[in-house]
Design an enzyme around this catalytic site. Structure first.
Site, PDB file in Angstrom:
ATOM      1  N   ALA A 122      31.354  13.917  10.609  1.00 56.66           N
ATOM      2  CA  ALA A 122      32.140  12.714  10.327  1.00 56.66           C
ATOM      3  C   ALA A 122      33.585  13.150  10.122  1.00 56.66           C
ATOM      4  O   ALA A 122      33.839  14.176   9.498  1.00 56.66           O
ATOM      5  CB  ALA A 122      31.627  12.009   9.082  1.00 56.66           C
ATOM      6  N   CYS A 123      34.508  12.384  10.675  1.00 58.94           N
ATOM      7  CA  CYS A 123      35.929  12.678  10.478  1.00 58.94           C
ATOM      8  C   CYS A 123      36.622  11.420   9.975  1.00 58.94           C
ATOM      9  O   CYS A 123      36.079  10.321  10.101  1.00 58.94           O
ATOM     10  CB  CYS A 123      36.565  13.198  11.765  1.00 58.94           C
ATOM     11  SG  CYS A 123      36.755  11.985  13.073  1.00 58.94           S
ATOM     12  N   PRO A 124      37.806  11.564   9.410  1.00 60.22           N
ATOM     13  CA  PRO A 124      38.488  10.405   8.833  1.00 60.22           C
ATOM     14  C   PRO A 124      38.682   9.236   9.800  1.00 60.22           C
ATOM     15  O   PRO A 124      38.520   8.090   9.417  1.00 60.22           O
ATOM     16  CB  PRO A 124      39.831  10.978   8.368  1.00 60.22           C
ATOM     17  CG  PRO A 124      39.521  12.407   8.059  1.00 60.22           C
ATOM     18  CD  PRO A 124      38.512  12.808   9.109  1.00 60.22           C
TER      19      PRO A 124
END
Length: 104
Positions: free
Chosen positions: A8-10
């Site tokens: 997951a990334c921002p």
């Protein structure tokens, strides 16, 4: 060896999927089983099940933002890595995991 990962990334777009792809490729190159759940802008895809967790040797979790349902991995060997490292340093991460699993 069986590896699970949650990426997951921002922004929930490119790096989420690039890291998943890198982990899958490098694990398969080693002949390891792998399943990667992505938590991106469109929600959770390829969700990891309780059966997946039961048989896993280790779990890779990206640490750039909170991972949903992280408690399901309790008691498993967990490697927390930056999303960029999951893309650029995948071999080093897998080498470290292999060493840690071998020591168990």
């Amino acid at each position: 060896m069986k590896i699970l990962a949650v990426t997951a990334c921002p922004s929930g777009v490119a790096h989420t999927y690039m890291s998943a792809e890198a982990i899958v490729k490098k694990c398969k190159d080693r002949g390891w089983e792998v399943k990667v759940e992505t938590q991106g802008s469109i929600g959770i895809e390829n969700a990891i099940t309780a059966d997946d967790v039961k048989d896993a040797d280790a779990v890779i979790l990206t640490k750039d933002m909170p991972i949903k349902n992280e408690e399901r991995f309790q008691g498993k060997l967990i490697a927390r890595v930056g999303i960029s490292d999951a893309i650029k340093k995948t071999d080093a991460i897998l080498n470290k995991i292999e060493t840690m699993v071998d020591k168990k």
